[in-house]
Design a protein around this motif. Structure first.
Motif, short mmCIF file in Angstrom:
data_model
loop_
_atom_site.label_atom_id
_atom_site.label_comp_id
_atom_site.label_asym_id
_atom_site.label_seq_id
_atom_site.Cartn_x
_atom_site.Cartn_y
_atom_site.Cartn_z
N THR B 510 2.23 9.05 -1.06
CA THR B 510 2.11 7.56 -1.02
C THR B 510 3.31 7.22 -0.20
O THR B 510 3.40 6.45 0.37
CB THR B 510 2.20 7.22 -2.58
OG1 THR B 510 1.07 7.54 -3.31
CG2 THR B 510 2.46 5.71 -2.76
N SER B 511 4.58 8.06 -0.75
CA SER B 511 5.75 7.38 -0.04
C SER B 511 5.78 7.73 1.39
O SER B 511 6.27 6.98 2.14
CB SER B 511 7.00 7.86 -0.90
OG SER B 511 7.58 9.00 -0.60
N VAL B 514 3.66 4.75 2.78
CA VAL B 514 4.30 3.72 2.81
C VAL B 514 5.51 3.52 3.92
O VAL B 514 5.68 2.57 4.43
CB VAL B 514 4.87 3.30 1.40
CG1 VAL B 514 5.95 2.04 1.38
CG2 VAL B 514 3.70 3.00 0.52
N ASP B 517 4.44 2.65 7.13
CA ASP B 517 3.95 1.29 7.59
C ASP B 517 2.58 1.08 7.10
O ASP B 517 1.84 0.02 7.42
CB ASP B 517 3.88 0.65 8.89
CG ASP B 517 5.44 0.49 9.43
OD1 ASP B 517 6.40 0.55 8.32
OD2 ASP B 517 5.85 0.58 10.48
N PHE B 518 1.87 1.87 6.05
CA PHE B 518 0.72 1.80 5.49
C PHE B 518 0.91 0.75 4.08
O PHE B 518 1.80 1.06 3.50
CB PHE B 518 0.09 2.99 5.37
CG PHE B 518 -0.27 3.61 6.61
CD1 PHE B 518 -1.62 3.44 7.04
CD2 PHE B 518 0.48 4.51 7.37
CE1 PHE B 518 -2.13 4.23 8.13
CE2 PHE B 518 -0.04 5.17 8.39
CZ PHE B 518 -1.40 5.06 8.75
N ASN B 519 -0.34 0.31 4.00
CA ASN B 519 -0.27 -0.89 2.59
C ASN B 519 -1.03 -0.08 1.69
O ASN B 519 -2.29 0.44 1.86
CB ASN B 519 -0.91 -2.09 2.93
CG ASN B 519 0.03 -2.96 3.90
OD1 ASN B 519 -0.30 -3.08 5.13
ND2 ASN B 519 1.11 -3.12 3.60
N GLU B 520 -0.45 0.31 0.43
CA GLU B 520 -1.47 0.95 -0.44
C GLU B 520 -2.41 0.14 -1.08
O GLU B 520 -2.24 -0.97 -1.49
CB GLU B 520 -0.40 1.67 -1.50
CG GLU B 520 -1.42 2.47 -2.51
CD GLU B 520 -0.51 3.04 -3.72
OE1 GLU B 520 -0.96 3.83 -4.44
OE2 GLU B 520 0.26 2.46 -4.03
N CYS B 521 -3.57 0.72 -1.08
CA CYS B 521 -5.02 0.03 -1.74
C CYS B 521 -5.43 0.58 -3.06
O CYS B 521 -5.15 1.89 -3.06
CB CYS B 521 -6.12 -0.02 -0.84
SG CYS B 521 -5.62 -1.09 0.73
N ALA B 579 -5.13 -7.21 8.29
CA ALA B 579 -4.74 -5.92 7.83
C ALA B 579 -5.12 -4.75 8.70
O ALA B 579 -6.20 -4.94 9.15
CB ALA B 579 -5.42 -5.86 6.31
N ARG B 581 -3.45 -1.23 8.53
CA ARG B 581 -2.97 0.17 8.15
C ARG B 581 -3.14 0.17 6.60
O ARG B 581 -2.18 -0.34 6.02
CB ARG B 581 -1.59 0.39 8.61
CG ARG B 581 -1.42 0.46 10.23
CD ARG B 581 -0.03 0.09 10.69
NE ARG B 581 0.70 1.55 10.31
CZ ARG B 581 0.69 2.57 11.45
NH1 ARG B 581 -0.01 2.27 12.26
NH2 ARG B 581 1.18 3.61 11.08
N GLU B 584 -5.17 4.91 0.53
CA GLU B 584 -5.28 4.92 -0.95
C GLU B 584 -5.05 6.56 -1.38
O GLU B 584 -5.44 7.30 -0.49
CB GLU B 584 -6.69 4.70 -1.47
CG GLU B 584 -6.85 4.72 -2.97
CD GLU B 584 -8.26 3.92 -3.50
OE1 GLU B 584 -8.94 3.55 -2.64
OE2 GLU B 584 -8.54 4.12 -4.62
N ASP B 609 -5.05 -3.94 15.27
CA ASP B 609 -4.17 -4.65 14.69
C ASP B 609 -4.23 -6.08 15.05
O ASP B 609 -4.25 -6.22 16.50
CB ASP B 609 -2.86 -3.96 15.06
CG ASP B 609 -1.71 -4.86 14.87
OD1 ASP B 609 -1.95 -5.73 13.95
OD2 ASP B 609 -0.53 -4.47 14.89
#
Lengths: 350, 816
Positions: B510-511, B514, B517-521, B579, B581, B584, B609
């Motif tokens: 996850t880190s 993140v 530059d990814f967004n966690e879903c 959205a 990037r 999960e 993008d």
């Protein structure tokens, strides 16, 4: 001679001012002070100068030489500065936004989960994990759930067909059905069976209820549970943990209270209320936040711990529900839609 | 369940305000969902008046103009009224100007269609005592004119809607809750005193003879009393009032009496019209498969052999414990009734109620457990009430079948044990008083050395939930008050343990993402069958199905996180939120050779993008996602650079052929996959493509297995010598294969003195200057000796040997 020297110096100074780069500088240096340089040539004339004039001339030459070196050094510094300036690139506008797509964001459920885990780690809880596909034993039997308890019903719990084979989810009995766990308490059972007390774990994770999806229900959601097993664990210890947990999470002045309740796997059992007047969208004195209790002796028997020796407490709550309270969200479904406008709102410490 | 405070007051004298009682109920362990006030609230300026005259309103057909006598103090008022149900001489409630009625309705002197109206005559609803708004509330019994209305109307009531936990079926009735409140407030509890106590007269009914219980396990107790001479009619107002307060609809006096006792004692009762019992016999039996009965709600039900019924010699009369049949109930002409008071097996009733989709107040109580040892008193109480409000008398036979298992239970608990579990002190005397306030009577007290007191406690029959010392700890704590648990600081002896490796992996993955530059879903686990079928494999669709999905499009476990991420792309795209990037981290379920594996997984997508930026950067491509997958694999201890990478083939239809690759397998404990999502399928889904994606899936047990700690490998401190080597190869040749060939040659070319420590591609070129169908690959070779600085000659020599050897042994052409 003196005249020649000052002419040379004047000429050198003018020439060096035009020098732009290191190769030019080296060439100019060679022209002046190299073996065939102009200054070197002048020095050679020293031999033809009258003896009595030599000291004065010598002094003059030394001064000129020093001056020449100064001019060369100054030029070198200027060139070095120019080289560094060239690395700078064009001027910047610090108010322009970065062009990368970020920043990346953690999901609000992750932020809440990790914050809880961090708070609990400080008092000795480590994070345990277990499968989401479970069996009746780990999800129900070992947790003192009667055989015809409504929670086991196919109306409330997702089951898999009898032939389903989950190779890396162990069964306790061969005739058990696989199901989707309805709570993370199954991790407690697996952890207790795997190890020996004392145990102090927190198990966050995804759980499933066969339920209509609406603003406060989702087919899957997340829970976090604590289990502590040791000698002489008391109700007061449990209350102390929850006071600590919520004060750490929400700040001083946060209060919790216990209301007697009933769960099959704890006795006595309590519902936990939180006094959270300072939270957004909470206008009540107390909001219900989770359930807890002293581990029922039957649970210890199911995992082979002697209830005469071992005592424990357990606490669990819904992560979505807590996140909704913390952030002032009133529809659980927004967590699963992942609208970027939601995801960008939350960071560590928010 | 709804509990009436007036009703509770029959058994315990509570003088605390409603707020205090609400708190008591809450901390006794019954969540209070609602507190409602029924009946007339305190009303000022609302008094008794009598209609003296009633004339049609001159300007409105539906209105009347009345004169109303409101007693000596108020005189006679003129009031305009729209109701029709009253006549001259009726006494009614009159709200005078200044009165405020429930709902904040303020009465003033006003003109209605030109006629002055000096107040208002009120309906029951306007006074807040029920829903009746069909007309004025006509006051019975000619109360004194001018009297305040609160002195005339029945007193109001407070109704607590409480949640009773499944362990406390004894509190599904007013006596049960009264017992708890008596304990909390330290008051005495007065039980109803039955007058009828089981003795039937000499007379016998000729309509009813006997009860037979075929399956005693389903029905441990069945009692039947016969009452003759009963007159069916409405029950009295006080009873109706209480039933309504508790949420029940009054039916007739006999049925109401039964329901009243159910709400009082928690014991469901059922009354039959004796004439409708064929053969005069009641038979408690299992239904026959396919047997039908029409229940009181008018629905025909088909029963099975697991259903318990109350039958006569001809037919099923009642679905036992759940609902009566249409054919045997009380009607207006009934004069002889058979009153059933029975205990049924909780599981049997639960099963029947579920399988018929039919729940009732009766089944609700039976499912949770009814105390067999109070059944007798409950039936006597019902008979008292029936005789009181419907007349009649009890005749023989009194049938009692079963109920012969005596109740006896004792628990021994010590004050020391209680304190040990609570973690704080409560004086022994207070503990004993708490127990006894709940009728958990101490039959023996022993004091041990050190002051520890041990009690032997007799458990009453209605507290079947108590059978261990720890259960009594809870009882003592409840009465002591959970709000009084003293504060403490957390103390914890260190338990040396580490977070589960899966958790740690998830956190690192996850880190990493993140940080890139990814967004966690977070997406749902359950997916539709059709999606697995088309995007993954038919085998996955077959193996990962739930037995009992709730909705059709959530029928299968997710085998990949990518589908959810595509949903997220689509949702954001449709909402105009750029959205691109997304990732999960979560569980996936992978079918592998007919078996399923629950795996930890991390997955990401890079969509187009859509954000316009003031400065351009190269967009991500295949090699960017390969890089991220390699980094994620590294977090799980897998070095993707040394793994065999193959084109995605066979299952995994969601990937674009030729642009998606895979490494590892469930068999080796992990799978990595990356590349382009299938363009046509994306388009069909409505997503603006292209979308790059990657995932790393790993078995938890692989992460949990302790890896081998690597050993330090010594490295040379002497300088490296760098040389380049460019080869012309077929366009289709894979750089990895060419590199491997060069590396193999280089390893031997240097000889034993030094080595080519790395061979890496640094340029790929196609086009001008190269033959058709060819490309150039340039490699950077690093030579180094562990012992000395290399000379140009020896390095050049080695390079020459490599060039010759490559030219001689491989199909590649060395560029000059």
């Amino acid at each position: 001679m003196q005249e020649q020297l000052s002419t040379l110096l004047a000429k050198a100074s003018a020439e060096l001012n035009e020098v732009k780069g290191r190769p030019e500088l080296e060439a100019a240096k060679a022209r002046l002070v190299g073996p065939n340089g102009a200054f070197t040539a002048l020095m050679r004339q020293m031999g033809s100068v009258a003896k009595e004039q030599r000291p004065a001339l010598g002094k003059l030459i030394n001064e000129s030489k020093a001056r020449l070196q100064e001019l060369l050094d100054a030029r070198l510094r200027a060139i070095e500065e120019a080289e560094l300036s060239a690395q700078l690139g064009p001027p910047v506008d610090p108010t322009l936004p970065p062009v990368e797509p970020g920043p990346g964001t953690y999901h609000p459920l992750t932020l809440v989960r990790e914050e809880l885990c961090r708070i609990l780690r400080k008092v000795g809880f480590t994070v345990a994990d277990g499968p989401e596909v479970e069996t009746e034993f780990y999800c129900f039997d070992a947790l003192n759930t009667p055989p015809d308890h409504p929670a086991r019903n196919a109306q409330d719990t997702f089951y898999f067909p009898p032939g389903a084979r989950f190779e890396n989810v162990s069964k306790h009995r061969s005739d058990e059905r696989y199901l989707l766990r309805t709570h993370t308490s199954s991790v407690q059972v697996r952890t207790m069976l795997k190890g020996q007390p004392p145990i102090r774990i927190v198990s966050p994770g995804r759980v499933y209820r066969r339920d209509t999806t609406d603003a406060s229900h989702s087919a899957n959601f997340h829970q976090i549970e604590c289990l502590y097993v040791d000698r002489n664990v008391t109700v007061r210890d449990l209350k102390a943990l929850l006071d600590y947990l919520f004060e750490a999470l929400l700040g001083p002045g946060t209060k919790t209270r216990f209301r007697p309740h009933y769960f099959g796997y704890t006795e006595p059992s309590f519902e936990v209320d939180l006094s959270a007047r300072h939270l957004p969208k909470v206008n009540k004195d107390w909001i219900e936040i989770g359930g807890c209790g002293i581990v029922d002796p039957e649970v210890f028997k199911a995992v082979g711990y002697d209830p005469q020796i071992w005592t424990g407490y357990a606490f669990g709550m819904g992560i979505e529900r807590l996140a909704m309270t913390l952030y002032g969200i009133d529809d659980i479904r927004v967590f699963y839609q992942n609208d970027l406008r939601l995801l960008r709102q939350f960071t560590w410490g928010s | 369940m709804k509990i009436s405070l007036n009703w509770i007051s029959d058994y315990v004298a509570l003088d605390a305000p409603v707020e205090e009682i609400t708190r008591a109920v809450t901390f006794l362990g019954f969540e209070v969902e609602r507190v409602a006030t029924h009946g007339a609230p305190p009303l000022e300026h609302v008094i008794v008046g009598e209609v003296l005259t009633r004339e049609r309103h001159p300007n409105a057909d539906r209105l009347s103009v009345c004169t109303v006598d409101i007693g000596p103090a108020g005189g006679v008022r003129t009031i305009v009224c729209g109701a029709q149900n009253y006549k001259v001489g009726d006494r009614v409630a009159v709200a005078l100007p200044g009165a405020v009625l429930p709902g904040g309705f303020r009465i003033t002197q006003s003109k209605i269609r030109g006629q002055l109206s000096d107040g208002m005559m009120c309906s029951g609803r306007e006074l807040g005592i029920g829903e009746d708004q069909s007309g004025l509330l006509i006051l019975d019994g000619r109360p004194a004119l001018g009297a305040g209305i609160n002195g005339v109307l029945p007193p109001g009531d407070t109704i607590f809607d409480i949640e009773v936990t499944p362990n406390r079926p004894d509190c599904l009735c007013h006596i049960g809750v009264a017992r708890e409140l008596a304990a909390w407030f330290k008051k005495g509890l007065a039980y109803p005193q039955e007058r009828f106590r089981g003795e039937a007269g000499a007379a016998r009914s000729d309509l009813f003879t006997s009860v037979e219980v075929e399956t005693p396990a389903d029905c441990p107790l069945y009692t039947a009393h016969v009452l003759t001479g009963v007159k069916i009619g409405p029950s009295p107002a006080w009873m109706q009032e209480r039933l309504r307060a508790a949420g029940l609809r009054p039916i007739n006096n006999v049925v109401d009496a039964g329901n009243y006792v159910m709400l009082e004692y928690g014991q469901p009762l059922h009354a039959f019209d004796a004439r409708k019992i064929s053969g005069g016999r009641i038979i408690v039996r299992r239904a026959r498969d396919g047997e039908r009965i029409t229940t009181l709600d008018g629905k025909e039900r088909t029963l099975s052999s697991r259903t318990l019924v109350i039958a006569d010699t001809a037919k099923a009369l009642v679905v036992a414990g759940v609902m009566g049949g249409e054919n045997s109930g009380i009607d207006d002409s009934t004069t002889t009734i058979v009153l059933e008071c029975a205990i049924f097996n909780a599981s049997s009733i639960r099963w029947t109620s579920r399988s018929l989709g039919l729940a009732s107040d009766s089944s609700y109580r039976y499912e949770r457990g009814v105390d067999p040892h109070t059944a007798r008193e409950a039936s006597w109480r019902a008979i008292d009430l029936i005789m009181e409000i419907a007349g009649g008398s009890v005749v023989g036979p009194v049938c009692v079948v079963g109920g012969d298992v005596p109740w006896e239970r004792e628990i021994t608990v010590s004050s020391g044990f209680v304190c040990e579990r609570l973690g704080f002190e409560i004086p022994a005397a207070e503990m004993r008083a708490a127990l006894e306030s709940l009728e958990l009577n101490v039959t023996r007290e022993d004091t041990a050395a050190g002051g520890d007191v041990a009690w032997t406690v007799a458990i009453p029959s209605w507290r079947d939930d108590l059978d261990r010392p720890i259960d009594l700890v809870e009882e003592i704590l409840r009465i002591h008050g959970t709000e009084r648990i003293p504060h403490a600081r957390v103390t914890s002896a260190g338990l040396a343990a580490e977070d589960d490796p899966v958790v740690a992996f998830n956190r690192r993955a996850t880190s990493y993402l993140v940080g890139h530059d990814f967004n966690e879903c977070v997406n749902l686990t359950l997916r539709p069958a059709s999606e697995l079928d088309t995007w993954v494999s038919q085998a996955a669709a077959a193996e990962l199905a739930l037995a009992n999905p709730f909705v059709e499009d959530q029928s299968h476990l997710r085998p990949t996180l990518i589908m959810g991420l595509l949903d997220t792309l689509l949702l954001n795209q449709s909402r105009g939120t750029p959205a691109s990037r997304l990732f999960e981290v979560g569980r996936v379920f992978v079918e592998h050779i007919g078996r399923n594996y629950e795996c930890a997984a991390v997955s990401f997508v890079v969509g187009r993008d859509a954000v316009r930026r003031w400065k351009r950067r190269d967009p991500d491509d295949f090699y960017s996602v390969k890089h991220h997958v390699a980094a994620l694999a590294a977090e799980a201890g897998v070095d993707l650079a040394v793994e065999r990478i193959e084109a995605v083939a066979g299952p995994g239809f969601g990937w674009q052929p030729g642009h998606s690759f895979t490494a590892g397998s469930v068999g080796t404990g992990w799978v990595a996959r990356f590349g382009l999502v299938n363009l046509a399928m994306l388009k069909a889904r409505g997503i603006d493509g292209p979308v790059l994606a990657g995932y790393f899936t790993v078995l938890p047990e692989r992460l949990q297995a302790r890896g081998q700690r690597p050993r330090f490998r010594e490295f040379s401190l002497f300088p490296a010598a760098l040389r380049d080597l460019a080869l012309v190869v077929d366009k289709s040749a894979l750089a990895g294969d060419v590199r491997a060939a060069v590396a193999a040659v280089a390893a031997s070319a240097a000889g034993a003195a030094f080595s080519a420590e790395s061979v890496e591609v640094f340029d790929v070129y196609e086009g001008k200057g190269l033959p058709e169908g060819k490309k150039s690959l340039a490699f950077s070779l690093v030579f180094r000796s562990p012992a000395r600085t290399l000379t140009d000659e020896e390095v050049n020599g080695a390079l020459r040997r490599i060039r010759d050897e490559v030219a001689r042994t491989t199909p590649y052409q060395v560029r000059s």
